[in-house]
Design a protein around this motif. Structure first.
Motif, PDB file in Angstrom:
ATOM      1  N   LEU A   1       3.207  13.093  63.129  1.00 12.30           N
ATOM      2  CA  LEU A   1       2.630  14.094  63.029  1.00 12.30           C
ATOM      3  C   LEU A   1       1.155  14.067  63.310  1.00 12.30           C
ATOM      4  N   ALA A   2       0.719  12.615  63.498  1.00 13.07           N
ATOM      5  CA  ALA A   2      -0.762  12.390  63.746  1.00 13.07           C
ATOM      6  C   ALA A   2      -1.506  13.216  62.881  1.00 13.07           C
ATOM      7  N   SER A   3      -2.618  14.108  63.585  1.00 14.53           N
ATOM      8  CA  SER A   3      -3.458  14.689  62.856  1.00 14.53           C
ATOM      9  C   SER A   3      -2.897  16.077  61.957  1.00 14.53           C
ATOM     10  N   LEU A   4      -2.085  16.252  62.096  1.00 15.44           N
ATOM     11  CA  LEU A   4      -1.269  17.377  61.182  1.00 15.44           C
ATOM     12  C   LEU A   4      -1.144  16.793  59.896  1.00 15.44           C
ATOM     13  N   THR A   5      -1.229  15.733  59.764  1.00 20.50           N
ATOM     14  CA  THR A   5      -1.234  15.024  58.254  1.00 20.50           C
ATOM     15  C   THR A   5      -2.621  15.465  57.444  1.00 20.50           C
ATOM     16  N   LYS A   6      -3.523  15.908  58.288  1.00 25.03           N
ATOM     17  CA  LYS A   6      -4.831  16.284  57.514  1.00 25.03           C
ATOM     18  C   LYS A   6      -4.626  17.534  57.038  1.00 25.03           C
ATOM     19  N   VAL A   7      -3.780  18.458  57.286  1.00 26.51           N
ATOM     20  CA  VAL A   7      -3.620  19.953  56.718  1.00 26.51           C
ATOM     21  C   VAL A   7      -2.229  19.799  55.952  1.00 26.51           C
ATOM     22  N   VAL A   8      -1.142  19.309  56.630  1.00 27.99           N
ATOM     23  CA  VAL A   8      -0.007  19.081  55.998  1.00 27.99           C
ATOM     24  C   VAL A   8      -0.012  18.435  54.545  1.00 27.99           C
ATOM     25  N   GLY A   9      -0.777  17.417  54.536  1.00 30.09           N
ATOM     26  CA  GLY A   9      -0.651  16.577  53.715  1.00 30.09           C
ATOM     27  C   GLY A   9      -2.176  16.684  52.704  1.00 30.09           C
ATOM     28  N   THR A  10      -3.225  16.064  53.308  1.00 34.06           N
ATOM     29  CA  THR A  10      -4.289  15.989  52.620  1.00 34.06           C
ATOM     30  C   THR A  10      -5.071  17.223  52.212  1.00 34.06           C
ATOM     31  N   THR A  11      -5.014  18.349  52.925  1.00 30.94           N
ATOM     32  CA  THR A  11      -5.634  19.401  52.701  1.00 30.94           C
ATOM     33  C   THR A  11      -4.837  20.162  51.613  1.00 30.94           C
ATOM     34  N   THR A  12      -3.243  20.006  51.488  1.00 32.81           N
ATOM     35  CA  THR A  12      -2.617  20.613  50.626  1.00 32.81           C
ATOM     36  C   THR A  12      -2.997  19.795  49.215  1.00 32.81           C
ATOM     37  N   ALA A  13      -2.917  18.549  49.390  1.00 31.32           N
ATOM     38  CA  ALA A  13      -3.242  17.927  47.943  1.00 31.32           C
ATOM     39  C   ALA A  13      -4.678  18.133  47.447  1.00 31.32           C
ATOM     40  N   ALA A  14      -5.504  18.405  48.341  1.00 25.78           N
ATOM     41  CA  ALA A  14      -7.074  19.220  47.821  1.00 25.78           C
ATOM     42  C   ALA A  14      -6.916  20.294  47.134  1.00 25.78           C
ATOM     43  N   GLU A  15      -6.062  21.019  47.680  1.00 28.99           N
ATOM     44  CA  GLU A  15      -5.880  22.387  47.187  1.00 28.99           C
ATOM     45  C   GLU A  15      -5.167  22.435  45.812  1.00 28.99           C
ATOM     46  N   LEU A  16      -4.257  21.361  45.674  1.00 31.08           N
ATOM     47  CA  LEU A  16      -3.790  21.318  44.401  1.00 31.08           C
ATOM     48  C   LEU A  16      -4.558  20.910  43.315  1.00 31.08           C
ATOM     49  N   LEU A  17      -5.491  19.873  43.614  1.00 33.65           N
ATOM     50  CA  LEU A  17      -6.398  19.460  42.581  1.00 33.65           C
ATOM     51  C   LEU A  17      -7.524  20.562  42.432  1.00 33.65           C
ATOM     52  N   TYR A  18      -7.932  21.113  43.382  1.00 32.10           N
ATOM     53  CA  TYR A  18      -8.893  22.246  43.326  1.00 32.10           C
ATOM     54  C   TYR A  18      -8.085  23.363  42.552  1.00 32.10           C
ATOM     55  N   ASP A  19      -7.115  23.497  42.686  1.00 34.27           N
ATOM     56  CA  ASP A  19      -6.253  24.528  41.646  1.00 34.27           C
ATOM     57  C   ASP A  19      -6.226  24.378  40.338  1.00 34.27           C
ATOM     58  N   ARG A  20      -6.479  22.743  39.936  1.00 36.43           N
ATOM     59  CA  ARG A  20      -6.107  22.288  38.686  1.00 36.43           C
ATOM     60  C   ARG A  20      -7.385  22.171  38.006  1.00 36.43           C
ATOM     61  N   GLY A  21      -8.730  22.466  38.798  1.00 38.17           N
ATOM     62  CA  GLY A  21      -9.878  22.163  38.139  1.00 38.17           C
ATOM     63  C   GLY A  21     -10.280  20.927  38.128  1.00 38.17           C
ATOM     64  N   LEU A  22      -9.776  20.108  39.092  1.00 37.38           N
ATOM     65  CA  LEU A  22      -9.934  18.595  38.925  1.00 37.38           C
ATOM     66  C   LEU A  22     -11.184  18.311  40.428  1.00 37.38           C
ATOM     67  N   LEU A  23     -11.062  19.261  41.223  1.00 36.64           N
ATOM     68  CA  LEU A  23     -11.787  18.886  42.535  1.00 36.64           C
ATOM     69  C   LEU A  23     -13.011  20.063  42.684  1.00 36.64           C
ATOM     70  N   ASP A  24     -14.360  19.609  42.701  1.00 37.08           N
ATOM     71  CA  ASP A  24     -15.149  20.339  42.958  1.00 37.08           C
ATOM     72  C   ASP A  24     -15.754  20.340  44.449  1.00 37.08           C
ATOM     73  N   LEU A  25     -15.621  21.382  45.257  1.00 33.45           N
ATOM     74  CA  LEU A  25     -16.043  21.407  46.573  1.00 33.45           C
ATOM     75  C   LEU A  25     -17.380  20.951  47.090  1.00 33.45           C
ATOM     76  N   ASP A  26     -18.214  21.509  46.003  1.00 36.65           N
ATOM     77  CA  ASP A  26     -19.888  21.128  46.419  1.00 36.65           C
ATOM     78  C   ASP A  26     -20.228  20.080  45.672  1.00 36.65           C
ATOM     79  N   ARG A  27     -19.442  19.234  45.077  1.00 40.05           N
ATOM     80  CA  ARG A  27     -19.695  18.139  44.509  1.00 40.05           C
ATOM     81  C   ARG A  27     -19.898  16.753  45.703  1.00 40.05           C
ATOM     82  N   PRO A  28     -21.127  16.134  45.448  1.00 37.13           N
ATOM     83  CA  PRO A  28     -21.262  14.992  46.191  1.00 37.13           C
ATOM     84  C   PRO A  28     -19.978  14.194  46.115  1.00 37.13           C
ATOM     85  N   VAL A  29     -19.482  13.534  47.564  1.00 36.25           N
ATOM     86  CA  VAL A  29     -18.480  12.466  47.625  1.00 36.25           C
ATOM     87  C   VAL A  29     -18.695  11.177  46.721  1.00 36.25           C
TER      88      VAL A  29
END
Length: 386
Positions: free
Chosen positions: A85-113
């Motif tokens: 998939l090459a860069s489809l990994t970014k949305v199919v995998g990583t973005t979906t994973a980030a959404e799940l963590l955000y959904d669970r309150g574990l990821l703050d989008l505006d927090r420093p890396v």
């Protein structure tokens, strides 16, 4: 098991997650012209392709074209072919994973890396880069170096990113960079307590029934895995069954930017997740947060992780709607999710076989998506002379 026949021809509930209908290909004469368009690019833009088209909760077409490679004796492309998939990994995998963590309150989008990845601290400007900047490709990170040429293993490559300079004030300038999503993959692993591949398998691909999706595919499936490039620069062999992207290869095949392999049928299930507003897996508010065009940088076409068509056009052509979710992969893959039409288009090719020097995929994508969207809209698509 619950089957909702009012909405779907077939579907099932796995735990609490509804797996949208994935049906055998319907007789769809409306797409005949679009299929002719795809066929016209075989041997010109790519050796072969598989397309999946979804409409109103049904997989209305799953069609294969051409052959698995450019070799004279290559077998026909199967409908269940597994693509890098090459860069489809970014949305199919990583973005979906980030959404799940955000959904669970574990990821703050505006927090420093650096709050999530302490090793990223220390380089001037890194302290101002937020998770949102990574997902929107506005981090300001920049280098002209090819990281894989300066690293022998995963640790060394990640260290190069930890010290990468910042060329623009974070949030002020859009530049698409793999390093942003490599870092997101590391954040997912840190917050979930699992490697990225295991987290995605357990929380996304397994529950959605995406049985052919994952990193570092098993050699048992090699006959279905589509070859990519005849590598003359780095590995000096035909790449098949291992990730094409050089940085992902150095990262042991598992990275937030590249490395996933999948089929068109599996990706149809992920597309339906967005068309059904995250039903059973993500909250609607989370889907909204990640699929809304960002306000900064000014004029950006990016949502979070996802891209969206803009006035200057996109690979999906002039019939693409401005709020569609889109992304491409270097190997010749793409995904188009149209929430107003309640439709999706998955186009998987291995356009880099035998060489990445063939760049006609750009023309082909526009022509193919224009033809398919015209068919969805009930118009007679005009054949492009490839």
């Amino acid at each position: 098991m619950t089957i909702d026949r009012r909405r779907f021809v077939q579907g099932m509930t796995v735990g609490a997650i509804f797996v949208p209908a994935i049906v055998a290909e319907a007789r769809a004469p409306r797409f005949t012209g679009a299929f002719d368009e795809i066929q016209s690019w075989v041997g010109k833009a790519f050796p072969g392709a598989v397309v999946a088209i979804g409409l109103h909760g049904r997989l209305v077409a799953l069609r294969n074209f051409g052959r698995m490679s450019s070799a004279p004796d290559a077998p026909p492309m199967p409908r269940n072919a597994i693509f890098d998939l090459a860069s489809l990994t970014k949305v199919v995998g990583t973005t979906t994973a980030a959404e799940l963590l955000y959904d669970r309150g574990l990821l703050d989008l505006d927090r420093p890396v650096i709050d999530y990845l302490p090793t990223f601290a220390g380089t001037p400007g890194h302290e101002r880069i937020s998770v949102r900047h990574l997902l929107g490709h506005s981090s300001g990170l920049f280098t002209t170096d090819l990281l894989w040429q300066h690293s022998r293993n995963r640790q060394e490559l990640l260290a190069l990113i930890d010290h990468m300079p910042v060329a623009w004030t974070p949030g002020s300038h859009y530049q698409y960079r793999d390093e942003n999503m490599i870092l997101m993959g590391e954040i997912v692993a840190r917050l979930s307590g699992k490697p990225l591949d295991r987290f995605l398998h357990d929380t996304v691909f397994g529950p959605l029934g995406m049985k052919d999706t994952g990193f570092n595919p098993s050699s048992r499936n090699l006959a279905r895995i589509v070859p990519t490039e005849q590598d003359k620069i780095f590995r000096h062999r035909l790449i098949r069954g291992e990730v094409h992207d050089e940085n992902a290869y150095v990262l042991d095949g598992v990275s937030g930017h590249a490395g996933l392999f999948s089929t068109a049928r599996d990706l149809a299930k992920l597309a339906e997740l967005y068309l059904r507003n995250g039903k059973g897996l993500l909250k609607p508010s989370t889907i909204a947060a990640f699929t809304t065009r960002q306000a900064e940088p000014q004029g950006t076409s990016r949502a979070l992780g996802w891209d969206m068509p803009d006035a200057s056009g996109s690979f999906a052509g002039p019939r693409a709607l401005s709020d569609a979710l889109i992304h491409t992969g270097f190997t010749g893959t793409s995904i188009y999710i149209d929430r107003k039409r309640d439709a999706f288009i998955i186009l998987l090719t291995n356009r880099v076989n035998p060489t990445r020097d063939n760049k006609r995929i750009g023309e082909a994508r526009i022509a193919i998506h224009t033809a398919i969207l015209a068919a969805i809209d009930g118009l007679a698509p005009q054949r492009h002379d490839g």
